[in-house]
Design a protein around this motif. Structure first.
Motif, mmCIF file in Angstrom:
data_model
loop_
_atom_site.group_PDB
_atom_site.id
_atom_site.type_symbol
_atom_site.label_atom_id
_atom_site.label_comp_id
_atom_site.label_asym_id
_atom_site.label_seq_id
_atom_site.Cartn_x
_atom_site.Cartn_y
_atom_site.Cartn_z
ATOM 1 N N ASN A 1 -8.061 -2.035 12.091
ATOM 2 C CA ASN A 1 -7.739 -3.131 13.260
ATOM 3 C C ASN A 1 -6.770 -4.236 12.748
ATOM 4 O O ASN A 1 -5.694 -4.537 13.311
ATOM 5 N N VAL A 2 -6.949 -4.753 11.175
ATOM 6 C CA VAL A 2 -5.905 -5.460 10.700
ATOM 7 C C VAL A 2 -4.423 -4.890 10.695
ATOM 8 O O VAL A 2 -3.574 -5.631 11.096
ATOM 9 N N PHE A 3 -4.390 -3.653 10.558
ATOM 10 C CA PHE A 3 -3.154 -3.217 10.250
ATOM 11 C C PHE A 3 -2.349 -2.574 11.606
ATOM 12 O O PHE A 3 -1.185 -2.510 11.918
ATOM 13 N N ARG B 1 -11.686 10.604 -0.348
ATOM 14 C CA ARG B 1 -11.269 11.333 1.133
ATOM 15 C C ARG B 1 -11.251 10.038 2.132
ATOM 16 O O ARG B 1 -10.359 10.043 2.969
ATOM 17 N N TRP B 2 -12.325 9.250 2.181
ATOM 18 C CA TRP B 2 -12.372 8.288 2.885
ATOM 19 C C TRP B 2 -11.112 7.099 2.664
ATOM 20 O O TRP B 2 -10.226 6.780 3.703
ATOM 21 N N LEU B 3 -10.875 6.914 1.324
ATOM 22 C CA LEU B 3 -9.768 6.081 1.073
ATOM 23 C C LEU B 3 -8.421 6.462 1.519
ATOM 24 O O LEU B 3 -7.574 5.828 2.169
ATOM 25 N N LYS B 4 -8.159 7.761 1.374
ATOM 26 C CA LYS B 4 -7.035 8.504 1.674
ATOM 27 C C LYS B 4 -6.874 8.651 3.126
ATOM 28 O O LYS B 4 -5.706 8.408 3.604
ATOM 29 N N GLY B 5 -7.910 8.674 3.787
ATOM 30 C CA GLY B 5 -7.918 8.613 5.167
ATOM 31 C C GLY B 5 -7.382 7.290 5.758
ATOM 32 O O GLY B 5 -6.709 7.141 6.876
ATOM 33 N N LEU B 6 -7.719 6.113 5.231
ATOM 34 C CA LEU B 6 -7.434 4.781 5.559
ATOM 35 C C LEU B 6 -5.900 4.729 5.364
ATOM 36 O O LEU B 6 -5.121 4.152 6.326
ATOM 37 N N ALA B 7 -5.337 5.109 4.108
ATOM 38 C CA ALA B 7 -4.139 5.162 3.875
ATOM 39 C C ALA B 7 -3.101 5.762 4.726
ATOM 40 O O ALA B 7 -1.802 5.765 4.864
ATOM 41 N N SER B 8 -3.732 6.796 5.618
ATOM 42 C CA SER B 8 -2.899 7.937 6.310
ATOM 43 C C SER B 8 -2.750 7.258 7.590
ATOM 44 O O SER B 8 -2.393 8.053 8.608
ATOM 45 N N LEU B 9 -3.406 6.251 8.083
ATOM 46 C CA LEU B 9 -3.587 5.982 9.488
ATOM 47 C C LEU B 9 -2.150 5.435 9.962
ATOM 48 O O LEU B 9 -1.493 4.714 9.091
ATOM 49 N N PRO B 10 -1.650 5.919 10.968
ATOM 50 C CA PRO B 10 -0.246 5.587 11.385
ATOM 51 C C PRO B 10 0.143 4.123 11.372
ATOM 52 O O PRO B 10 1.186 3.737 11.133
ATOM 53 N N ALA B 11 -0.761 3.086 11.953
ATOM 54 C CA ALA B 11 -0.391 1.959 11.915
ATOM 55 C C ALA B 11 -0.173 1.155 10.399
ATOM 56 O O ALA B 11 0.683 0.513 10.202
ATOM 57 N N PHE B 12 -0.998 1.798 9.572
ATOM 58 C CA PHE B 12 -0.833 1.151 8.193
ATOM 59 C C PHE B 12 0.321 1.796 7.571
ATOM 60 O O PHE B 12 1.454 1.147 7.219
ATOM 61 N N ALA B 13 0.748 2.890 7.813
ATOM 62 C CA ALA B 13 2.157 3.720 7.314
ATOM 63 C C ALA B 13 3.326 2.833 7.847
ATOM 64 O O ALA B 13 4.157 2.689 7.321
ATOM 65 N N SER B 14 3.180 2.647 9.332
ATOM 66 C CA SER B 14 4.172 1.913 9.777
ATOM 67 C C SER B 14 4.467 0.206 9.357
ATOM 68 O O SER B 14 5.483 -0.017 9.237
ATOM 69 N N ALA B 15 3.280 -0.337 9.076
ATOM 70 C CA ALA B 15 3.300 -1.594 8.773
ATOM 71 C C ALA B 15 3.735 -1.865 7.421
ATOM 72 O O ALA B 15 4.606 -2.836 6.987
#
Length: 378
Positions: free
Chosen positions: A278-280, A199-213
């Protein structure tokens, strides 16, 4: 060690048993949380209504159903390793399957079978049907329900005294012929190892900034590619250069790192989550969807699609030099990131080690070094 010695050694590490029980007994174990079907698997494995109807038809016709493989945990719970969809289909038909939030996953009326045409419109309970009961819906008789509940299922059990690796290796082998991407299979392993990590990993992958980048395609997202590259970032940014030496298979590397994250008490999810976000976010602010696209110096533009080599070098470089970039003023940081990303694409090592035909061992260690060097404070 010769073949016979290996056979004896490994066979002693894996202990199995067999058990047969009625569908109703399996349902009782499920209701009592003694049988873990993993709701997280259901999106990945979900059968179409035609497949579900055929399984129910097989039960009524007495056609043998392939064994259900389970792994017995030390707490006595059976983890379903292979057979998630068979059990889910049976429990859903009986209007007893629940999703991850504990809400009933209501069934649809069955389709006509290959042999039992009258299965068309059949339901277990007319009051528990998806979108409500409509015309042409038929509820099973009490006698038919008893017959169905008493039909037997065979379980193959990997005992909890087996080697810890056994059930995960078993899962990979049993599901090697299914239409799963490597990351979808890895997600299932994560659920069995530690659902909270999944669930934690899926949460990171669903962050808007990550999805945009990363800007991956819909098809890649359906195959969990976003989760895979999120795991790839975590795996590379927490690795030492020596961890990448001799790397042959990216999938094995990612699976190994994931298992290490889950079992290592020192893996700091809070820090890694903050660093990831922060990175993404920085990349999103600096370049948006162009973050990992090819840079064309002559026209000073970014074009094309997401490039995994750029992802490995750029995101890892920022992550490895995290403290430096975190202390920069946001406006300065964005301009500097643009500058460094362009430097990556013009770097001689990057150019030499990327492109079609470059295997993981010839690429990933060098992307690690390129990113670490170009995004350093110096």
């Amino acid at each position: 060690m010769d073949l016979q010695e290996e056979i004896l050694k490994r066979s002693r590490e894996i202990h199995t048993d067999r058990y047969s029980m009625a569908i109703n007994e399996a349902l009782s174990m499920y209701d009592n949380r003694d049988l873990e079907v993993h709701p997280e698997f259901q999106r990945i494995f979900r059968w179409r209504l035609r497949q579900q109807s055929r399984l129910v038809e097989s039960v009524f016709l007495g056609i043998p159903i392939p064994p259900i493989f389970v792994a017995a945990r030390s707490d006595g719970v059976w983890d379903v390793v292979d057979g998630v969809q068979r059990l889910s289909t049976l429990f859903r038909f009986m209007a007893e399957l629940k999703d991850s939030d504990g809400i009933l996953d209501l069934p649809e009326p069955l389709l006509a079978g290959d042999y039992l045409k009258s299965l068309s419109g059949v339901v277990w309970d007319q009051e528990k049907v998806k979108n409500g009961a409509g015309l042409g819906v038929t509820e099973l008789t009490d006698a038919q329900k008893r017959f169905f509940k008493r039909a037997r299922l065979d379980f193959q059990i990997v005992e909890h005294t087996s080697d810890d690796q056994a059930k995960f290796d078993l899962f990979q082998r049993l599901n090697s012929g299914t239409h799963l991407s490597e990351q979808e299979a890895r997600n299932c392993l994560a659920v069995m190892l530690d659902p909270s990590f999944h669930r934690w990993l899926k949460g990171l992958a669903s962050l808007p900034a990550f999805a945009s980048a990363v800007n991956i395609s819909d098809r890649q997202e359906q195959e969990s590619y976003g989760t895979e590259i999120a795991l790839r970032f975590l795996s590379m940014v927490t690795a030492e250069r020596s961890d990448l030496s001799g790397l042959k298979d990216v999938g094995e590397f990612l699976t190994g790192r994931m298992r290490q994250f889950i079992r290592d008490d020192d893996f700091d999810r809070s820090f890694e989550g903050d660093r990831f976000e922060n990175v993404f976010t920085w990349l999103h602010e600096a370049l948006g969807e162009a973050s990992f696209k090819r840079y064309v110096p002559d026209s000073d533009i970014f074009s094309g699609r997401f490039t995994v080599s750029a992802f490995e070098a750029v995101s890892t470089g920022l992550g490895l030099n995290y403290s430096y970039w975190a202390n920069l003023d946001s406006a300065i940081r964005s301009e500097e990131i643009k500058k460094r990303v362009k430097m990556v694409w013009e770097d001689s090592v990057f150019k030499q080690r990327t492109g079609a035909g470059k295997s993981a061992d010839l690429r990933i260690p060098h992307m690690y070094e390129v990113g670490k060097r170009i995004f350093s404070e110096a």
